[in-house]
Design a protein around this motif. Structure first.
Motif, PDB file in Angstrom:
ATOM      1  N   LEU A  45       0.836  -1.202   0.000  1.00 49.74           N
ATOM      2  CA  LEU A  45       0.000   0.000   0.000  1.00 49.74           C
ATOM      3  C   LEU A  45       0.874   1.255   0.000  1.00 49.74           C
ATOM      4  O   LEU A  45       0.620   2.206  -0.761  1.00 49.74           O
ATOM      5  N   ALA A  46       1.917   1.263   0.828  1.00 47.28           N
ATOM      6  CA  ALA A  46       2.798   2.433   0.904  1.00 47.28           C
ATOM      7  C   ALA A  46       3.587   2.628  -0.384  1.00 47.28           C
ATOM      8  O   ALA A  46       3.793   3.769  -0.834  1.00 47.28           O
ATOM      9  N   VAL A  47       4.029   1.530  -0.994  1.00 45.10           N
ATOM     10  CA  VAL A  47       4.819   1.618  -2.222  1.00 45.10           C
ATOM     11  C   VAL A  47       3.994   2.199  -3.365  1.00 45.10           C
ATOM     12  O   VAL A  47       4.473   3.036  -4.138  1.00 45.10           O
ATOM     13  N   TRP A  82      -9.333   7.596  -7.893  1.00 48.43           N
ATOM     14  CA  TRP A  82     -10.201   6.577  -7.300  1.00 48.43           C
ATOM     15  C   TRP A  82     -10.210   5.303  -8.131  1.00 48.43           C
ATOM     16  O   TRP A  82     -10.355   4.200  -7.582  1.00 48.43           O
ATOM     17  N   MET A  83     -10.027   5.434  -9.439  1.00 51.90           N
ATOM     18  CA  MET A  83      -9.948   4.232 -10.271  1.00 51.90           C
ATOM     19  C   MET A  83      -8.663   3.465  -9.977  1.00 51.90           C
ATOM     20  O   MET A  83      -8.671   2.229  -9.904  1.00 51.90           O
ATOM     21  N   LEU A  95      -6.787  -1.954  -4.489  1.00 48.39           N
ATOM     22  CA  LEU A  95      -7.518  -2.829  -3.571  1.00 48.39           C
ATOM     23  C   LEU A  95      -7.719  -4.217  -4.181  1.00 48.39           C
ATOM     24  O   LEU A  95      -7.623  -5.233  -3.485  1.00 48.39           O
ATOM     25  N   ILE A  96      -7.986  -4.266  -5.486  1.00 48.06           N
ATOM     26  CA  ILE A  96      -8.100  -5.565  -6.162  1.00 48.06           C
ATOM     27  C   ILE A  96      -6.763  -6.301  -6.102  1.00 48.06           C
ATOM     28  O   ILE A  96      -6.709  -7.517  -5.873  1.00 48.06           O
ATOM     29  N   MET A 102      -8.912  -4.909 -16.057  1.00 46.41           N
ATOM     30  CA  MET A 102      -9.411  -6.084 -16.770  1.00 46.41           C
ATOM     31  C   MET A 102      -8.564  -7.306 -16.439  1.00 46.41           C
ATOM     32  O   MET A 102      -9.084  -8.395 -16.188  1.00 46.41           O
ATOM     33  N   GLU A 103      -7.247  -7.128 -16.455  1.00 44.56           N
ATOM     34  CA  GLU A 103      -6.333  -8.245 -16.181  1.00 44.56           C
ATOM     35  C   GLU A 103      -6.402  -8.678 -14.726  1.00 44.56           C
ATOM     36  O   GLU A 103      -6.499  -9.872 -14.421  1.00 44.56           O
ATOM     37  N   SER A 104      -6.320  -7.719 -13.804  1.00 47.22           N
ATOM     38  CA  SER A 104      -6.302  -8.088 -12.383  1.00 47.22           C
ATOM     39  C   SER A 104      -7.640  -8.671 -11.945  1.00 47.22           C
ATOM     40  O   SER A 104      -7.683  -9.597 -11.133  1.00 47.22           O
TER      41      SER A 104
END
Length: 651
Positions: free
Chosen positions: A22-24, A91-92, A98-99, A154-156
């Motif tokens: 998250l930090a990175v 936000w995107m 998060l995914i 799409m990939e993730s």
């Protein structure tokens, strides 16, 4: 709960990996959109619905220009982002992150299940090794584009379902082998049903995000081949080991969900793949693609495990296509290397099944995008799942030394790799946090890439705000002219130069027009060429540019002179003919051809109907509206059809 009581620090280590990830990535969230984000999100009004009504959401789900399958689940997620936070890339990107973290958790669970299914693994250390695999995978630089490159949600997202499916399959197989055959075989059958459901349902859902999820049954087969070997439990109550006889249920399952669809898919794909015109818009043929992919897949291994900034340059259009086994010489050595790697995989299966599985998953992942399909040659995000296979192969070897003599060097090597991956991802994520910084960074990483140089020039134009005295205006010319001169470049650089000077009412060099038209004559136009002509058309139609109509017509005629022109190109020229040239006859012909070329695209039919109404051919317009209704899935075209009927009633 037993795991929590015995090894709370291992769980803390996993949560620490999440916190570090998250930090990175956090600095990169403030960046902008890039490359394919524009046609798929920014310029795609379909994923920017006016409301959350069912018709609007259905329209959003079916709006993707990236694939004939529309990838509705991913497109719908973009629409939800838009409805909640507008078109803000922050936000995107946060949603993507998060995914990615969720996928990291699934990688941990899957790694743990695979480690515990491997008889040669040290199960006591399995939670720690699984945590290291997950941490490394989340921090790999090659996986950055699946997070900060918005469209690659799409990939993730597709791989989220792949990981869920594999986790369910391994759980089902362990359930089957953990239950002795009683008179009814109920326990084993429940495990088999879980296996079947885990292969089929996540595959179907994952394909709605991206077609790469279709590989899930193959991955499950590779897991079966390496670890479970189609074994079935002994019938006798005093035997707990798997029987050497294959479980026919599993063989039947894979014949049904993998072999049969593969045969049908190849029968559908091969006729098109073998047609020369399929490759007309590419700089390679089927043969040179296969030769090139041997080098690319070999490079992917190096880029994953030993990445450098110049290797992970995002844009790879400067790649030298293999013209033969010795052109370049690395083609043949790559083929030999991959052959040796496959042989090593087979040799390791009875000795180190988890290492063999990791290699198999990496190679298997390349079969869809690295073989016969006429896709672009290289994309880093294609290794989002493949990189898991490589880590599954090497991390357990480095983290579980068989003796104390070799333990320290292995631990140091593993720690060094993790630090290098984290450091490069930190640097790259920081660059992605600012559009100008990113453009300059990628242009420096790939100085011979036309796309990287074009993107730098385009970014300078954006920062100039079309002000002739802005310092960014002067900076834009050099990278754009360099991009235009590089081999295999599209007309994007010339279009940007023409567009920029036209907007600022500066002289347009004739050499730019000549180069643009010559490129369109020399090869079948691709998506970027179509977008370039569309941008120039829109600029003229909106009276923001004054462009010579003779040059525009020459450009369109050069593009359309090739066999089998794209519907989008025909529609763009139709737009120019109707709104700029005032040639309604030509415009109607072109839009009719676009409808014939792609009858399933409603946008062309809507334009056709508007033209018919304007020309007073109302009966034909009504007939076309009736045909348009057949494409109105879920009411997605209700607003458009209502507007067309209203327009028709006014006449």
């Amino acid at each position: 709960m037993d795991f929590l009581r015995r090894s709370p620090w291992r769980l803390l280590a996993l949560f620490a990996a999440f916190a570090i990830t998250l930090a990175v990535y956090w600095p990169g969230l403030s960046g902008g959109f890039l490359f394919d984000d524009y046609p798929n999100i920014v310029d795609n009004k379909g994923v920017q619905p006016p409301d959350a009504s069912i018709p609007s959401l259905v329209g959003a789900a079916l709006s993707s220009p990236a694939s004939d399958f529309k990838r509705p689940l991913a497109s719908l997620s973009f629409a939800i982002n838009y409805l909640t936070t507008s078109i803000d890339p922050y936000w995107m990107k946060l949603t993507n992150l998060l995914i990615h973290l969720l996928n990291g958790w699934l990688v941990y669970l899957l790694s743990l299940a695979l480690l515990r299914s491997d008889p040669s693994s040290r199960h006591a250390r399995a939670p720690l090794v699984a945590a290291l695999i997950a941490a490394g995978w989340m921090l790999l630089p090659i996986n950055l584009t699946a997070v900060l490159y918005v469209v690659q949600r799409m990939e993730s997202m597709a791989n989220l379902f792949v990981l869920l499916g594999l986790l369910g399959y391994v759980a089902g197989r362990r359930h089957m082998l953990g239950h002795l055959m009683d008179r009814t075989g109920g326990g084993a059958w429940r495990g088999f049903i879980l296996c079947a459901a885990s292969i089929t349902v996540p595959t179907a859902l994952g394909i709605l995000a991206k077609e790469t999820a279709v590989m899930l049954p193959l991955y499950a087969l590779l897991v079966e081949w390496a670890l479970f070997r189609f074994g079935r439990p002994m019938q006798a109550a005093h035997h707990a080991a798997p029987s050497k006889r294959p479980d026919l249920r599993l063989i039947g399952l894979f014949l049904l969900v993998l072999a049969l669809p593969m045969v049908v898919g190849l029968a559908w794909l091969l006729p098109g793949v073998l047609r020369p015109e399929t490759w007309a818009t590419r700089d390679f043929t089927l043969g040179t693609r296969l030769l090139s992919e041997a080098r690319i897949v070999t490079d992917y291994i190096n880029w994953t495990l030993l990445p450098t900034p110049s290797a992970l340059s995002f844009y790879h259009d400067d790649f030298q296509i293999s013209a033969g086994l010795l052109t370049p010489w690395s083609t043949s050595t790559s083929i030999v290397f991959l052959t040796a790697l496959a042989a090593l995989m087979l040799w390791l299966r009875p000795r180190r099944p988890l290492v063999a599985l990791g290699i198999a998953l990496f190679l298997g992942c390349q079969l869809l995008t690295g073989t016969i399909l006429p896709l672009e040659l290289i994309y880093e995000h294609r290794n989002y799942f493949a990189s898991f296979g490589l880590l599954l192969a090497i991390v357990p070897l480095l983290a579980t030394a068989p003796s104390s003599l070799f333990a320290l060097p292995r631990y140091v090597l593993l720690a060094g790799l993790m630090l290098c991956w984290t450091f490069l991802t930190v640097l790259t994520a920081y660059a992605w946090g600012n559009p100008l910084r990113l453009a300059e960074d990628l242009a420096a990483r790939a100085p011979q890439s036309p796309r990287a140089q074009y993107e730098l020039g385009r970014t300078y134009i954006i920062y100039s705000h079309y002000d002739p005295v802005s310092p960014f205006t002067r900076l834009a010319y050099a990278p754009l002219e360099k991009a235009a001169s590089l081999p295999n470049s599209s007309i994007l650089p010339e279009q940007a130069l023409i567009f920029m000077n036209a907007r600022m009412e500066l002289p347009i060099k004739d050499v730019w027009w000549k180069s643009l038209i010559a490129k369109l004559r020399s090869h079948s136009p691709g998506v970027q060429d179509e977008s370039s002509l569309g941008a120039l058309t829109q600029c003229v139609r909106e009276s923001r540019c004054s462009l010579p109509s003779n040059r525009m017509v020459q450009a369109f005629e050069a593009a359309l002179a090739h066999p089998h022109p794209a519907a989008r190109l025909q529609a763009i020229y139709g737009d120019y003919a109707w709104n700029v040239l005032g040639n309604h006859e030509l415009a109607e012909h072109l839009i009719n051809e676009a409808v014939k070329t792609n009858p399933g695209e409603p946008a062309y039919r809507i334009t056709q109907i508007r033209m018919l109404v304007a020309l007073g051919r109302h009966d034909q317009a009504r007939t076309s509206i009736t045909e348009l209704r057949s494409l109105n899935f879920g009411g997605r075209l209700n607003i458009d059809i209502a507007e067309l009927n209203k327009l028709l009633s006014k006449q």
